[in-house]
Design a protein around this motif. Structure first.
Motif, PDB file in Angstrom:
ATOM      1  N   TYR A 121       0.822  -1.025  -0.040  1.00  0.00           N
ATOM      2  CA  TYR A 121      -0.041  -0.004  -0.136  1.00  0.00           C
ATOM      3  C   TYR A 121       0.824   1.067  -0.010  1.00  0.00           C
ATOM      4  O   TYR A 121       0.423   2.304  -0.533  1.00  0.00           O
ATOM      5  CB  TYR A 121      -0.843   0.162   1.176  1.00  0.00           C
ATOM      6  N   SER A 122       1.955   1.049   0.577  1.00  0.00           N
ATOM      7  CA  SER A 122       2.898   2.298   0.656  1.00  0.00           C
ATOM      8  C   SER A 122       3.302   2.713  -0.808  1.00  0.00           C
ATOM      9  O   SER A 122       3.787   3.956  -0.874  1.00  0.00           O
ATOM     10  CB  SER A 122       4.231   1.972   1.598  1.00  0.00           C
ATOM     11  N   LEU A 123       3.520   1.652  -1.581  1.00  0.00           N
ATOM     12  CA  LEU A 123       3.787   2.165  -3.099  1.00  0.00           C
ATOM     13  C   LEU A 123       2.810   3.021  -3.736  1.00  0.00           C
ATOM     14  O   LEU A 123       3.389   3.610  -4.721  1.00  0.00           O
ATOM     15  CB  LEU A 123       4.178   0.768  -3.886  1.00  0.00           C
ATOM     16  N   ILE A 124       1.688   3.101  -3.554  1.00  0.00           N
ATOM     17  CA  ILE A 124       0.742   3.721  -3.742  1.00  0.00           C
ATOM     18  C   ILE A 124       1.043   5.399  -3.827  1.00  0.00           C
ATOM     19  O   ILE A 124       0.883   6.295  -4.674  1.00  0.00           O
ATOM     20  CB  ILE A 124      -0.923   3.738  -3.189  1.00  0.00           C
ATOM     21  N   ASN A 171      -0.973  -0.305 -13.375  1.00  0.00           N
ATOM     22  CA  ASN A 171      -0.705  -0.918 -14.827  1.00  0.00           C
ATOM     23  C   ASN A 171       0.444  -2.247 -14.447  1.00  0.00           C
ATOM     24  O   ASN A 171       0.766  -2.345 -13.290  1.00  0.00           O
ATOM     25  CB  ASN A 171      -0.002  -0.089 -15.639  1.00  0.00           C
ATOM     26  N   ASN A 172       0.874  -2.584 -15.504  1.00  0.00           N
ATOM     27  CA  ASN A 172       1.912  -4.003 -15.263  1.00  0.00           C
ATOM     28  C   ASN A 172       3.289  -3.384 -14.895  1.00  0.00           C
ATOM     29  O   ASN A 172       3.798  -4.218 -13.958  1.00  0.00           O
ATOM     30  CB  ASN A 172       2.236  -4.261 -16.737  1.00  0.00           C
ATOM     31  N   PHE A 173       3.716  -2.125 -14.948  1.00  0.00           N
ATOM     32  CA  PHE A 173       4.954  -1.786 -14.181  1.00  0.00           C
ATOM     33  C   PHE A 173       4.764  -1.773 -12.849  1.00  0.00           C
ATOM     34  O   PHE A 173       5.668  -1.988 -12.282  1.00  0.00           O
ATOM     35  CB  PHE A 173       5.076  -0.249 -14.873  1.00  0.00           C
ATOM     36  N   ALA A 174       3.492  -1.035 -12.377  1.00  0.00           N
ATOM     37  CA  ALA A 174       3.315  -1.185 -10.887  1.00  0.00           C
ATOM     38  C   ALA A 174       3.321  -2.433 -10.303  1.00  0.00           C
ATOM     39  O   ALA A 174       3.734  -2.692  -9.116  1.00  0.00           O
ATOM     40  CB  ALA A 174       1.937  -0.369 -10.516  1.00  0.00           C
ATOM     41  N   VAL A 175       2.664  -3.491 -10.918  1.00  0.00           N
ATOM     42  CA  VAL A 175       2.714  -4.877 -10.303  1.00  0.00           C
ATOM     43  C   VAL A 175       4.101  -5.467 -10.519  1.00  0.00           C
ATOM     44  O   VAL A 175       4.678  -6.105  -9.385  1.00  0.00           O
ATOM     45  CB  VAL A 175       1.884  -5.607 -11.340  1.00  0.00           C
ATOM     46  N   SER A 176       5.024  -5.086 -11.478  1.00  0.00           N
ATOM     47  CA  SER A 176       6.494  -5.570 -11.292  1.00  0.00           C
ATOM     48  C   SER A 176       6.964  -5.021 -10.506  1.00  0.00           C
ATOM     49  O   SER A 176       8.096  -5.697  -9.662  1.00  0.00           O
ATOM     50  CB  SER A 176       6.984  -5.432 -12.794  1.00  0.00           C
ATOM     51  N   ALA A 177       7.138  -3.543 -10.148  1.00  0.00           N
ATOM     52  CA  ALA A 177       7.809  -3.012  -9.224  1.00  0.00           C
ATOM     53  C   ALA A 177       7.318  -3.407  -7.820  1.00  0.00           C
ATOM     54  O   ALA A 177       8.170  -3.492  -6.909  1.00  0.00           O
ATOM     55  CB  ALA A 177       7.456  -1.348  -9.436  1.00  0.00           C
ATOM     56  N   GLY A 178       6.026  -3.663  -7.670  1.00  0.00           N
ATOM     57  CA  GLY A 178       5.759  -4.169  -6.182  1.00  0.00           C
ATOM     58  C   GLY A 178       6.208  -5.727  -5.974  1.00  0.00           C
ATOM     59  O   GLY A 178       6.719  -6.021  -4.845  1.00  0.00           O
ATOM     60  N   LEU A 179       6.265  -6.366  -7.122  1.00  0.00           N
ATOM     61  CA  LEU A 179       7.036  -7.610  -6.838  1.00  0.00           C
ATOM     62  C   LEU A 179       8.570  -7.464  -6.489  1.00  0.00           C
ATOM     63  O   LEU A 179       9.037  -8.483  -5.627  1.00  0.00           O
ATOM     64  CB  LEU A 179       6.947  -8.667  -7.924  1.00  0.00           C
ATOM     65  N   LEU A 241       4.540 -15.605  -9.138  1.00  0.00           N
ATOM     66  CA  LEU A 241       3.632 -16.355  -9.931  1.00  0.00           C
ATOM     67  C   LEU A 241       2.089 -16.211  -9.423  1.00  0.00           C
ATOM     68  O   LEU A 241       1.217 -16.118 -10.062  1.00  0.00           O
ATOM     69  CB  LEU A 241       4.089 -17.502 -10.460  1.00  0.00           C
ATOM     70  N   GLY A 242       2.149 -16.776  -8.137  1.00  0.00           N
ATOM     71  CA  GLY A 242       0.780 -16.816  -7.547  1.00  0.00           C
ATOM     72  C   GLY A 242       0.412 -15.880  -6.724  1.00  0.00           C
ATOM     73  O   GLY A 242      -0.612 -15.808  -6.124  1.00  0.00           O
ATOM     74  N   TYR A 243       1.007 -14.776  -6.370  1.00  0.00           N
ATOM     75  CA  TYR A 243       0.555 -13.700  -5.662  1.00  0.00           C
ATOM     76  C   TYR A 243      -0.491 -12.942  -6.301  1.00  0.00           C
ATOM     77  O   TYR A 243      -0.513 -12.763  -7.367  1.00  0.00           O
ATOM     78  CB  TYR A 243       1.593 -12.531  -5.574  1.00  0.00           C
ATOM     79  N   PHE A 244      -1.481 -12.550  -5.437  1.00  0.00           N
ATOM     80  CA  PHE A 244      -2.803 -11.800  -6.053  1.00  0.00           C
ATOM     81  C   PHE A 244      -3.134 -10.593  -5.378  1.00  0.00           C
ATOM     82  O   PHE A 244      -3.650  -9.836  -6.172  1.00  0.00           O
ATOM     83  CB  PHE A 244      -3.857 -12.828  -5.577  1.00  0.00           C
ATOM     84  N   PHE A 245      -2.557 -10.495  -4.215  1.00  0.00           N
ATOM     85  CA  PHE A 245      -2.892  -9.025  -3.350  1.00  0.00           C
ATOM     86  C   PHE A 245      -1.876  -8.005  -3.971  1.00  0.00           C
ATOM     87  O   PHE A 245      -2.541  -6.585  -4.062  1.00  0.00           O
ATOM     88  CB  PHE A 245      -2.858  -8.987  -1.994  1.00  0.00           C
ATOM     89  N   ILE A 246      -0.877  -8.201  -4.595  1.00  0.00           N
ATOM     90  CA  ILE A 246       0.076  -7.130  -5.316  1.00  0.00           C
ATOM     91  C   ILE A 246      -0.598  -6.734  -6.572  1.00  0.00           C
ATOM     92  O   ILE A 246      -1.020  -5.380  -6.651  1.00  0.00           O
ATOM     93  CB  ILE A 246       1.369  -7.585  -5.457  1.00  0.00           C
ATOM     94  N   PRO A 247      -0.954  -7.607  -7.505  1.00  0.00           N
ATOM     95  CA  PRO A 247      -1.906  -7.018  -8.693  1.00  0.00           C
ATOM     96  C   PRO A 247      -3.100  -6.523  -8.292  1.00  0.00           C
ATOM     97  O   PRO A 247      -3.768  -5.717  -9.052  1.00  0.00           O
ATOM     98  CB  PRO A 247      -1.965  -8.377  -9.444  1.00  0.00           C
ATOM     99  N   ALA A 248      -3.984  -6.730  -7.163  1.00  0.00           N
ATOM    100  CA  ALA A 248      -5.021  -6.516  -6.868  1.00  0.00           C
ATOM    101  C   ALA A 248      -4.961  -4.920  -6.552  1.00  0.00           C
ATOM    102  O   ALA A 248      -5.974  -4.177  -6.629  1.00  0.00           O
ATOM    103  CB  ALA A 248      -5.693  -7.326  -6.072  1.00  0.00           C
ATOM    104  N   ILE A 249      -3.772  -4.756  -5.833  1.00  0.00           N
ATOM    105  CA  ILE A 249      -3.772  -3.502  -5.059  1.00  0.00           C
ATOM    106  C   ILE A 249      -3.000  -2.359  -6.182  1.00  0.00           C
ATOM    107  O   ILE A 249      -3.541  -1.300  -6.081  1.00  0.00           O
ATOM    108  CB  ILE A 249      -2.950  -3.511  -3.870  1.00  0.00           C
ATOM    109  N   LEU A 250      -2.132  -2.790  -6.753  1.00  0.00           N
ATOM    110  CA  LEU A 250      -1.261  -1.685  -7.720  1.00  0.00           C
ATOM    111  C   LEU A 250      -1.431  -2.103  -9.226  1.00  0.00           C
ATOM    112  O   LEU A 250      -1.196  -1.229  -9.953  1.00  0.00           O
ATOM    113  CB  LEU A 250       0.209  -2.203  -7.444  1.00  0.00           C
ATOM    114  N   GLY A 251      -2.323  -3.121  -9.540  1.00  0.00           N
ATOM    115  CA  GLY A 251      -2.664  -3.182 -10.925  1.00  0.00           C
ATOM    116  C   GLY A 251      -4.060  -2.806 -11.349  1.00  0.00           C
ATOM    117  O   GLY A 251      -4.867  -2.716 -10.655  1.00  0.00           O
ATOM    118  N   GLY A 252      -4.274  -2.806 -12.590  1.00  0.00           N
ATOM    119  CA  GLY A 252      -5.414  -2.290 -13.007  1.00  0.00           C
ATOM    120  C   GLY A 252      -6.128  -3.399 -13.746  1.00  0.00           C
ATOM    121  O   GLY A 252      -5.955  -4.679 -13.597  1.00  0.00           O
TER     122      GLY A 252
END
Length: 307
Positions: A121-124, A171-179, A241-252
């Protein structure tokens, strides 16, 4: 070994607690998921175990294969970024003075003291339109405009009339950065463990013989530390590969990964058999990666034994 045979009670005292934990909290739930994957959804909340393979066949639908492929690309890109960032960090720690190593390792593992959900959440605040990155970008943009005006180039409107924030969130960049943010320590630690055991005389010999730093890394350092790299890749790639909350928070809407699909099957769609089948497919991929790691390690051991 003989001591265990002479005192079997002591052996069972030590083996029963972890054995119970393994069975109750790993094997039993995994067995339930395995059985559910061969079932069918019956009614709103019912599940009927029929032994069908339809759930696995459905997982091969082009829609889900596309999501799986996109998830592999995002997780693979994040893993590669962790590898490229992890090597310099691990080298810096391994070659740091002894009095600094403990502090540097503490800095690496310090994120573990904060819940990963809070850190995500802090990445937002970092990536949003008025976040830290865009505020710094806006400041640089304004200074560049002032500089162009000073040299008489402002009338050409080289930077545009209005400032436009960088699209860094949802977007995908935010998801990748979060991972990368979440899993970078898992790459640094195994790399550091391998580099710390590295015989540095090999590096000195390579440099003395005229090889540059890049050639030394490619021909000497990486072949001697690749096992740490492989371990880090597995530790980072499989969970990401299996994380779901990072794409849910940071991804579109276009940044959903296979973990989000599995999460929806168990919650919103209430289709547990299909969610179980997708989960097991990820587990099979995990076992395949671990088996590949074991094969590579075995070949390396045979090669050393044959020398």
């Amino acid at each position: 070994m003989e001591s265990w045979r002479k005192h079997p009670l002591l052996f069972w005292i030590f083996i029963l607690p972890p054995g119970f934990w393994l069975v109750a909290f790993f094997l039993a739930p995994l067995s339930v998921i395995f059985v559910l994957s061969f079932g069918e959804k019956s009614g709103i909340v019912g599940i009927e175990i029929t032994g069908t393979l339809d759930n696995y066949i459905r997982a091969l639908d082009p829609l889900y294969l596309g999501i799986i492929w996109k998830s592999i690309l995002i997780a693979g890109g994040a893993t590669l970024a962790c590898l490229l960032l992890g090597y310099p960090v691990a080298f810096a720690i391994a070659f740091a003075p002894a009095r600094w190593k403990a502090l540097l390792l503490l800095i690496v593992i310090m994120p573990f003291w904060i819940n990963v959900l809070i850190r995500t959440y802090s990445l937002i605040a970092v990536f949003r339109g008025r976040g830290f990155v865009n505020m710094a970008y806006e400041w640089l943009w304004m200074r560049a405009n002032e500089l162009l005006n000073l040299v008489g180039l402002g009338g050409y409107n080289l930077l545009g009339e209005f400032f436009t924030p960088l699209p860094l969130l949802y977007n995908n960049f935010a998801v990748s950065a979060g991972l990368v943010y979440a899993f970078l320590p898992f790459m640094v630690l195994p790399l550091y463990a391998n580099i710390e055991r590295l015989d540095r005389s090999y590096i000195e010999a390579s440099l003395d013989l005229g090889a540059g730093h890049l050639r030394t890394f490619r021909s000497v350092i990486f072949p001697l530390t690749w096992q740490g790299a492989i371990s880090g890749i597995i530790i980072v790639f499989i969970p990401s590969l299996g994380y779901f909350f990072i794409p849910a928070i940071l991804g579109g809407t276009d940044s959903q990964m296979i973990g989000n699909v599995i999460e929806r099957q168990f919650k919103a769609a209430n289709d547990w058999p299909f969610g179980a089948a997708l989960s097991l497919l990820l587990m099979y991929a995990t076992f395949g990666a671990l088996a590949l790691r074991a094969v590579l390690a075995g070949r390396n051991a045979e090669g050393k034994g044959g020398v």
